[in-house]
Design a protein around this motif. Structure first.
Motif, short mmCIF file in Angstrom:
data_model
loop_
_atom_site.label_atom_id
_atom_site.label_comp_id
_atom_site.label_asym_id
_atom_site.label_seq_id
_atom_site.Cartn_x
_atom_site.Cartn_y
_atom_site.Cartn_z
N TYR A 159 0.82 -1.21 0.00
CA TYR A 159 0.00 0.00 0.00
C TYR A 159 0.85 1.26 0.00
O TYR A 159 0.56 2.23 -0.71
CB TYR A 159 -0.92 -0.01 1.22
CG TYR A 159 -1.47 1.34 1.61
CD1 TYR A 159 -2.41 1.99 0.83
CD2 TYR A 159 -1.02 1.97 2.78
CE1 TYR A 159 -2.90 3.24 1.19
CE2 TYR A 159 -1.51 3.21 3.15
CZ TYR A 159 -2.45 3.85 2.35
OH TYR A 159 -2.93 5.09 2.70
N SER A 160 1.93 1.28 0.78
CA SER A 160 2.74 2.49 0.94
C SER A 160 4.16 2.11 1.35
O SER A 160 4.45 0.95 1.64
CB SER A 160 2.11 3.40 1.99
OG SER A 160 2.83 4.61 2.14
N PHE A 161 5.03 3.11 1.36
CA PHE A 161 6.40 2.88 1.82
C PHE A 161 6.46 3.08 3.33
O PHE A 161 5.60 3.72 3.93
CB PHE A 161 7.38 3.82 1.12
CG PHE A 161 7.22 5.26 1.50
CD1 PHE A 161 7.99 5.82 2.52
CD2 PHE A 161 6.30 6.08 0.85
CE1 PHE A 161 7.85 7.15 2.89
CE2 PHE A 161 6.14 7.41 1.21
CZ PHE A 161 6.92 7.95 2.23
N LEU A 162 7.47 2.52 3.94
CA LEU A 162 7.66 2.63 5.38
C LEU A 162 8.58 3.82 5.64
O LEU A 162 9.75 3.80 5.29
CB LEU A 162 8.28 1.34 5.92
CG LEU A 162 8.26 1.13 7.43
CD1 LEU A 162 6.83 1.11 7.95
CD2 LEU A 162 8.95 -0.19 7.78
N SER A 163 8.04 4.85 6.26
CA SER A 163 8.82 6.07 6.49
C SER A 163 9.65 5.97 7.76
O SER A 163 9.30 5.23 8.69
CB SER A 163 7.88 7.28 6.59
OG SER A 163 7.16 7.25 7.81
N PRO A 164 10.74 6.72 7.84
CA PRO A 164 11.55 6.75 9.08
C PRO A 164 10.73 7.18 10.29
O PRO A 164 10.92 6.65 11.39
CB PRO A 164 12.65 7.76 8.75
CG PRO A 164 12.77 7.73 7.27
CD PRO A 164 11.37 7.52 6.77
N ASP A 165 9.82 8.14 10.10
CA ASP A 165 9.01 8.61 11.22
C ASP A 165 8.16 7.49 11.81
O ASP A 165 8.00 7.38 13.03
CB ASP A 165 8.11 9.77 10.78
CG ASP A 165 8.89 11.06 10.56
OD1 ASP A 165 10.02 11.15 11.08
OD2 ASP A 165 8.37 11.95 9.87
N ILE A 166 7.59 6.67 10.94
CA ILE A 166 6.78 5.55 11.42
C ILE A 166 7.64 4.57 12.19
O ILE A 166 7.28 4.11 13.27
CB ILE A 166 6.06 4.85 10.24
CG1 ILE A 166 4.93 5.73 9.71
CG2 ILE A 166 5.53 3.48 10.67
CD1 ILE A 166 4.18 5.13 8.54
N VAL A 167 8.81 4.25 11.64
CA VAL A 167 9.71 3.31 12.31
C VAL A 167 10.13 3.84 13.68
O VAL A 167 10.12 3.11 14.68
CB VAL A 167 10.95 3.01 11.45
CG1 VAL A 167 11.97 2.19 12.23
CG2 VAL A 167 10.53 2.27 10.18
N LEU A 168 10.50 5.11 13.74
CA LEU A 168 10.91 5.71 15.02
C LEU A 168 9.78 5.68 16.04
O LEU A 168 10.00 5.43 17.23
CB LEU A 168 11.40 7.14 14.80
CG LEU A 168 12.71 7.30 14.03
CD1 LEU A 168 13.00 8.77 13.78
CD2 LEU A 168 13.86 6.65 14.79
N ASP A 169 8.56 5.92 15.58
CA ASP A 169 7.42 5.89 16.49
C ASP A 169 7.16 4.47 16.98
O ASP A 169 6.82 4.25 18.15
CB ASP A 169 6.18 6.44 15.78
CG ASP A 169 5.12 6.93 16.76
OD1 ASP A 169 5.45 7.11 17.95
OD2 ASP A 169 3.96 7.12 16.35
#
Length: 238
Positions: A159-169
């Protein structure tokens, strides 16, 4: 155990199409209003004929608004039709008389089902119907890091790419709950799906992910890390 919610008996009346493009009609409120103090997790003995009637009512209303060039109302009713259709599908596929409740949810109820119980596509359907945004970091943490649902992660990546912000959260949520070996392993998998070397190195160092650190240092990003992370130090914090 949380009490199961039982819907009221059908009156047999047909749902009427909304007549204005303003706030939700009485039919919409019947499905979308809820007690903010209580989240009904399950729908008990769903009335499939009534739900089907409601689904058709919303679909017809969407067509009506589209012909009248009221696009906002048309989209809103179309999304409500999709929401009821999803409720019907989940109720019919349930092996018992109960199913996850998707109707009459509060914002906190929507957040709960979209981050803990639904697939990516189902979560999008529910969130759109309530005009809310899925908390993807909470969803990935609950569904993949906690529950190990690999198919959920695969669907999200489609569906989408995995962003750094999501990983950090997600990492912050793991550290708040308590880091485990399984949690470390699953964060390491998430790191393979982002390209930002500084984030990968910082998270890997924070969680002691030796393999991820070694991969960073042996990659073409090593020179960049020496000029940035190694000189400036860690800026990542929980």
């Amino acid at each position: 155990m949380q009490a199961k919610d039982t819907p009221s008996r059908s009156t047999g009346k047909r749902f009427s199409s909304p007549r204005s493009s303003g706030s939700h009609s009485s039919t919409e409120r019947q499905f979308l209003q809820s007690n903010e103090d209580q989240f009904p997790l399950y729908l008990h003995k769903a009335d499939i004929p009534l739900l089907t009637q409601a689904m058709h009512s919303y679909a017809h209303a969407a067509q009506y608004y589209m012909r009248d060039q009221q696009l906002t109302a048309a989209v809103a009713n179309s999304r409500l039709a999709e929401l009821v259709a999803l409720q019907i599908a989940r109720s019919q596929s349930s092996t018992s008389d109960t199913s996850i409740r998707l109707l009459k949810l509060s914002p906190s109820g929507v957040r709960c089902v979209t981050t803990k119980y639904l697939s990516v596509s189902e979560a999008l359907t529910v969130a759109r119907a309530y005009d809310l945004i899925v908390d993807w970091s909470a969803a990935i943490y609950n569904q993949y890091v906690v529950n190990g649902n690999e198919s959920y992660l695969a669907e999200y990546l489609d569906y989408s790419f995995l962003s750094p912000d999501i990983v950090l959260d997600v990492v912050k949520k793991l550290e708040y709950a308590g880091v485990t070996k399984v949690g470390q392993e699953r964060i390491a998998v998430l790191l393979t799906h982002i390209e930002e070397a500084d984030v990968i190195y910082r998270v890997a160092s924070q969680l002691g992910l030796k393999s991820s650190i070694e991969t960073c240092l042996s990659s073409s990003a090593a020179a960049y890390l020496k000029d940035t992370v190694f000189k400036k130090g860690f800026t990542y914090s929980t």
